[in-house]
Design an enzyme around this catalytic site. Structure first.
Site, PDB file in Angstrom:
ATOM      1  N   LYS A  52       0.864  -1.193   0.000  1.00 45.21           N
ATOM      2  CA  LYS A  52       0.000   0.000   0.000  1.00 45.21           C
ATOM      3  C   LYS A  52       0.889   1.227   0.000  1.00 45.21           C
ATOM      4  O   LYS A  52       2.030   1.181   0.472  1.00 45.21           O
ATOM      5  CB  LYS A  52      -0.872   0.024   1.259  1.00 45.21           C
ATOM      6  CG  LYS A  52      -2.082   0.919   1.140  1.00 45.21           C
ATOM      7  CD  LYS A  52      -3.216   0.201   0.420  1.00 45.21           C
ATOM      8  CE  LYS A  52      -4.374   1.103   0.110  1.00 45.21           C
ATOM      9  NZ  LYS A  52      -5.530   0.337  -0.393  1.00 45.21           N
ATOM     10  N   ASP A  74      -6.941   4.369  -4.591  1.00 45.67           N
ATOM     11  CA  ASP A  74      -7.634   4.210  -3.306  1.00 45.67           C
ATOM     12  C   ASP A  74      -8.270   5.577  -3.039  1.00 45.67           C
ATOM     13  O   ASP A  74      -8.492   6.347  -3.998  1.00 45.67           O
ATOM     14  CB  ASP A  74      -6.652   3.785  -2.198  1.00 45.67           C
ATOM     15  CG  ASP A  74      -7.354   3.310  -0.923  1.00 45.67           C
ATOM     16  OD1 ASP A  74      -7.779   2.142  -0.873  1.00 45.67           O
ATOM     17  OD2 ASP A  74      -7.502   4.112   0.029  1.00 45.67           O
TER      18      ASP A  74
HETATM   19  P1  NDP Z   1     -12.936   7.764  -3.057  1.00 44.30           P
HETATM   20  O1  NDP Z   1     -11.874   8.755  -2.842  1.00 44.30           O
HETATM   21  O2  NDP Z   1     -13.472   7.549  -4.424  1.00 44.30           O
HETATM   22  O3  NDP Z   1     -14.182   8.065  -2.103  1.00 44.30           O
HETATM   23  C1  NDP Z   1     -14.028   8.144  -0.729  1.00 44.30           C
HETATM   24  C2  NDP Z   1     -15.384   8.433  -0.105  1.00 44.30           C
HETATM   25  O4  NDP Z   1     -15.278   8.272   1.310  1.00 44.30           O
HETATM   26  C3  NDP Z   1     -15.829   9.873  -0.324  1.00 44.30           C
HETATM   27  O5  NDP Z   1     -17.229   9.923  -0.353  1.00 44.30           O
HETATM   28  C4  NDP Z   1     -15.266  10.590   0.898  1.00 44.30           C
HETATM   29  O6  NDP Z   1     -15.934  11.793   1.248  1.00 44.30           O
HETATM   30  C5  NDP Z   1     -15.488   9.534   1.959  1.00 44.30           C
HETATM   31  N1  NDP Z   1     -14.488   9.714   3.024  1.00 44.30           N
HETATM   32  C6  NDP Z   1     -13.154   9.639   2.898  1.00 44.30           C
HETATM   33  N2  NDP Z   1     -12.549   9.891   4.063  1.00 44.30           N
HETATM   34  C7  NDP Z   1     -13.522  10.142   4.929  1.00 44.30           C
HETATM   35  C8  NDP Z   1     -13.521  10.468   6.294  1.00 44.30           C
HETATM   36  N3  NDP Z   1     -12.402  10.608   7.000  1.00 44.30           N
HETATM   37  N4  NDP Z   1     -14.728  10.625   6.894  1.00 44.30           N
HETATM   38  C9  NDP Z   1     -15.868  10.490   6.196  1.00 44.30           C
HETATM   39  N5  NDP Z   1     -15.920  10.188   4.889  1.00 44.30           N
HETATM   40  C10 NDP Z   1     -14.763  10.012   4.271  1.00 44.30           C
HETATM   41  O7  NDP Z   1     -12.355   6.386  -2.463  1.00 44.30           O
HETATM   42  P2  NDP Z   1     -12.813   4.883  -2.737  1.00 44.30           P
HETATM   43  O8  NDP Z   1     -14.266   4.820  -2.989  1.00 44.30           O
HETATM   44  O9  NDP Z   1     -11.882   4.306  -3.723  1.00 44.30           O
HETATM   45  O10 NDP Z   1     -12.472   4.206  -1.333  1.00 44.30           O
HETATM   46  C11 NDP Z   1     -13.431   4.089  -0.287  1.00 44.30           C
HETATM   47  C12 NDP Z   1     -12.993   2.989   0.658  1.00 44.30           C
HETATM   48  O11 NDP Z   1     -12.923   1.746  -0.041  1.00 44.30           O
HETATM   49  C13 NDP Z   1     -11.615   3.164   1.296  1.00 44.30           C
HETATM   50  O12 NDP Z   1     -11.642   2.606   2.587  1.00 44.30           O
HETATM   51  C14 NDP Z   1     -10.710   2.323   0.411  1.00 44.30           C
HETATM   52  O13 NDP Z   1      -9.561   1.911   1.098  1.00 44.30           O
HETATM   53  C15 NDP Z   1     -11.631   1.154   0.122  1.00 44.30           C
HETATM   54  N6  NDP Z   1     -11.345   0.355  -1.058  1.00 44.30           N
HETATM   55  C16 NDP Z   1     -11.201   0.917  -2.290  1.00 44.30           C
HETATM   56  C17 NDP Z   1     -10.987   0.126  -3.390  1.00 44.30           C
HETATM   57  C18 NDP Z   1     -10.911   0.670  -4.768  1.00 44.30           C
HETATM   58  O14 NDP Z   1     -10.789  -0.114  -5.706  1.00 44.30           O
HETATM   59  N7  NDP Z   1     -11.004   1.975  -4.966  1.00 44.30           N
HETATM   60  C19 NDP Z   1     -10.825  -1.330  -3.259  1.00 44.30           C
HETATM   61  C20 NDP Z   1     -11.069  -1.825  -1.934  1.00 44.30           C
HETATM   62  C21 NDP Z   1     -11.299  -0.998  -0.891  1.00 44.30           C
HETATM   63  P3  NDP Z   1     -15.192  13.205   0.993  1.00 44.30           P
HETATM   64  O15 NDP Z   1     -15.187  13.382  -0.479  1.00 44.30           O
HETATM   65  O16 NDP Z   1     -16.034  14.189   1.715  1.00 44.30           O
HETATM   66  O17 NDP Z   1     -13.818  13.084   1.569  1.00 44.30           O
HETATM   67  O1  2IT Z   2      -7.900  -1.500  -0.965  1.00 42.72           O
HETATM   68  C1  2IT Z   2      -7.807  -1.984  -2.105  1.00 42.72           C
HETATM   69  O2  2IT Z   2      -7.920  -3.206  -2.316  1.00 42.72           O
HETATM   70  C2  2IT Z   2      -7.596  -1.067  -3.240  1.00 42.72           C
HETATM   71  N1  2IT Z   2      -7.539   0.142  -3.034  1.00 42.72           N
HETATM   72  C3  2IT Z   2      -7.399  -1.616  -4.629  1.00 42.72           C
HETATM   73  C4  2IT Z   2      -5.975  -2.024  -4.835  1.00 42.72           C
HETATM   74  C5  2IT Z   2      -5.615  -2.452  -6.242  1.00 42.72           C
HETATM   75  O3  2IT Z   2      -4.425  -2.757  -6.407  1.00 42.72           O
HETATM   76  O4  2IT Z   2      -6.456  -2.486  -7.125  1.00 42.72           O
END
Ligand code: NDP
Ligand code: 2IT
Length: 458
Positions: free
Chosen positions: A135, A175
């Site tokens: 990460k 992420d």
């Molecule tokens: P994005 O940046 O696309 O979206 C993040 C979302 O979460 C936004 O709505 C944001 O709101 C909100 N958010 C972030 N930080 C906070 C906080 N401290 N308090 C409240 N709301 C918060 O990220 P992703 O959708 O990619 O990621 C979301 C989650 O999923 C994370 O935990 C990530 O690690 C996990 N994840 C992502 C993957 C991927 O493929 N993208 C894969 C697996 C897991 P705001 O805009 O107001 O900050």
């Molecule tokens: O938390 C996660 O699994 C991710 N943000 C996706 C990682 C990836 O390599 O696609």
């Protein structure tokens, strides 16, 4: 903590845990993630305690193979020099090149990077694909930055990171705060510095230059495939269930899309400021417009649907969790749901929680859900569809092929069904009924520890 025994029977395990706490007392998120895993794998350790102890397997598993931390200087639109801190944690490469996302968020620190890297080891093992755990990210805050500032930051970040990654070494992706735009700038800088078209060095790329169809949708869709399997195993249908989703980013949007396709009614979504409630069901096209196109705030949904309601976050319980629903999908960030919130959700009749985010439920909340028969889909299994599809993107890059949306989506669905089955089988085998948290940890630990054993003391 989540074991079937009331106390730890393995002196090796309790010694490792005590030492870990002493050594990492300033890394609460990492300790939390490690404790959750250690507290569930005891039955596996007890089967062969001496061998694990003699090879210091847990001590090695808990220590990242490498942590890189670096300076990221860049010049903002006012000509002022800014300095951020960048990281890459290459946690465990036993089953493949390090693989995991990059997070750009002001809260990023070493503890958060280590917890995410640690979770990624097990998640990636569950996908059945050859990827190790890593990460990275930065405390850079993308909010309010111009496109030019984002590009300059990404270029500076990659100028250092490129020394440490490669398609067979370490493959970053997105992420929080890192999506298609950032991956594009990062890829461009890598290509310029290394003078090589190495498509497989990053995933989540645009479709014009080596990206995969379905990668954008994969984490959210995968979450819902996992939820469907988990609910089906407990004779529950998703259709007509009410759903609330925390977050409105990449994972949240595509979890919403698939939940709606499955016939569920999503009534609320949120961002870090607050949540919107639409009793008739969220109109996702407006959310996509607000979040993917104009990069605005969720409150702006009111402009599109004046009959919806907006609540500001102003208490210890994020506003979205006040809305009554059957299925809860935390898709924002870690520790979004604590014990107080878990109690409210149980009281409101929640039947299932699906962790789209990484570690959105703290350990007390997890325990409370399990004790109160709420079905809990653990993040390292339920949100593995994103990284699994990243690995499918790497396969297409190696083969110089481009698969159709249906082909990738079918593969993703099969992978998620397989992950659910691994969780269920391991939880049954070790006497943890309906405890998919334990099932995921045991299945993944078994695979990673076997790979580590086979490769000797390294
Ligand atoms: P994005 O940046 O696309 O979206 C993040 C979302 O979460 C936004 O709505 C944001 O709101 C909100 N958010 C972030 N930080 C906070 C906080 N401290 N308090 C409240 N709301 C918060 O990220 P992703 O959708 O990619 O990621 C979301 C989650 O999923 C994370 O935990 C990530 O690690 C996990 N994840 C992502 C993957 C991927 O493929 N993208 C894969 C697996 C897991 P705001 O805009 O107001 O900050
Ligand atoms: O938390 C996660 O699994 C991710 N943000 C996706 C990682 C990836 O390599 O696609």
């Amino acid at each position: 903590m989540f074991t079937c025994q009331t106390e730890t029977k393995s002196s090796y395990l309790s010694g490792v845990l005590a030492n870990l706490k002493a050594k990492n007392s300033f890394e609460p998120e990492f300790l939390q993630a490690a404790e959750e895993v250690l507290s569930t794998i005891e039955p596996v350790i007890l089967k062969n305690e001496q061998e694990y102890k003699d090879s210091a397997l847990l001590e090695r598993l808990l220590e990242p193979e490498r942590i890189i931390s670096f300076r990221v200087p860049w010049v903002d639109d006012n000509g002022k020099v800014q300095v951020n801190r960048g990281y890459r944690v290459q946690f465990n490469g036993a089953i493949g090149p390090y693989k995991g996302g990059l997070r750009f968020h002001p809260t990023v620190n070493q503890s958060i990077m280590k917890f995410l890297g640690f979770e990624q080891i097990f998640k990636n093992a569950l996908t059945g694909l050859p990827i190790g755990g890593g990460k990275g990210g930065s405390d850079f805050d993308p909010k309010g930055k111009s496109d030019l500032e984002i590009m300059k930051f990404c270029q500076s970040f990659m100028t250092e990171l490129q020394k440490h990654i490669g398609q067979d070494t370490d493959v970053p992706a997105g992420d929080i705060g890192v999506g298609g735009r950032e991956i594009g700038y990062l890829f461009g800088q890598y290509r310029k510095i290394r003078n090589v078209y190495e498509a497989g060095v990053l995933t989540g790329k645009g479709l014009e230059y080596g990206g995969s169809l379905t990668r954008k949708e994969a984490t959210g869709y995968g979450l819902m495939y996992f939820m469907r399997e988990m609910l089906k195993a407990n004779n529950i249908e998703i259709a007509n269930k009410t759903v609330i989703i925390s977050g409105s980013g990449n994972v949240a949007i595509y979890a919403c899309e698939k939940a709606q396709q499955m016939g569920a009614k999503v009534v609320a979504m949120s961002d870090s400021s607050g949540c919107i409630y639409d009793k008739d069901g969220i109109k996702l096209d407006y959310i996509k417009e607000i979040k993917e196109v104009i990069r605005g705030r969720i409150k702006e949904y009111l402009n599109y649907v004046p009959s919806s309601l907006y609540s500001e976050n102003n208490s210890s319980i994020p506003a979205v969790y006040n809305i009554v629903a059957d299925i809860i999908l935390p898709c924002a960030t870690q520790n979004d749901i604590n014990l107080e919130t878990a109690k409210l959700l149980v009281n409101n009749g929640a039947i299932a929680v699906g962790e789209g985010a990484n570690m959105p439920c703290d350990n007390d909340a997890v325990k409370y859900f399990l004790e109160n028969n709420v079905l809990l889909a653990p993040g390292k299994a339920a949100n593995a569809g994103g990284v699994a599809t990243s690995a499918l993107e790497m396969s297409q890059n190696s083969m110089r092929q481009f698969w159709s949306f249906e082909e990738v989506d079918n593969k993703l669905e099969n992978i998620m069904v397989n992950i659910f089955n691994q969780c269920q089988n391991a939880s049954n085998e070790y006497g943890y009924k309906n405890n998919y948290v334990a099932g995921a940890n045991i299945a993944a630990f078994t695979k990673v520890s076997n790979a580590m054993k086979a490769q000797g003391i390294i």
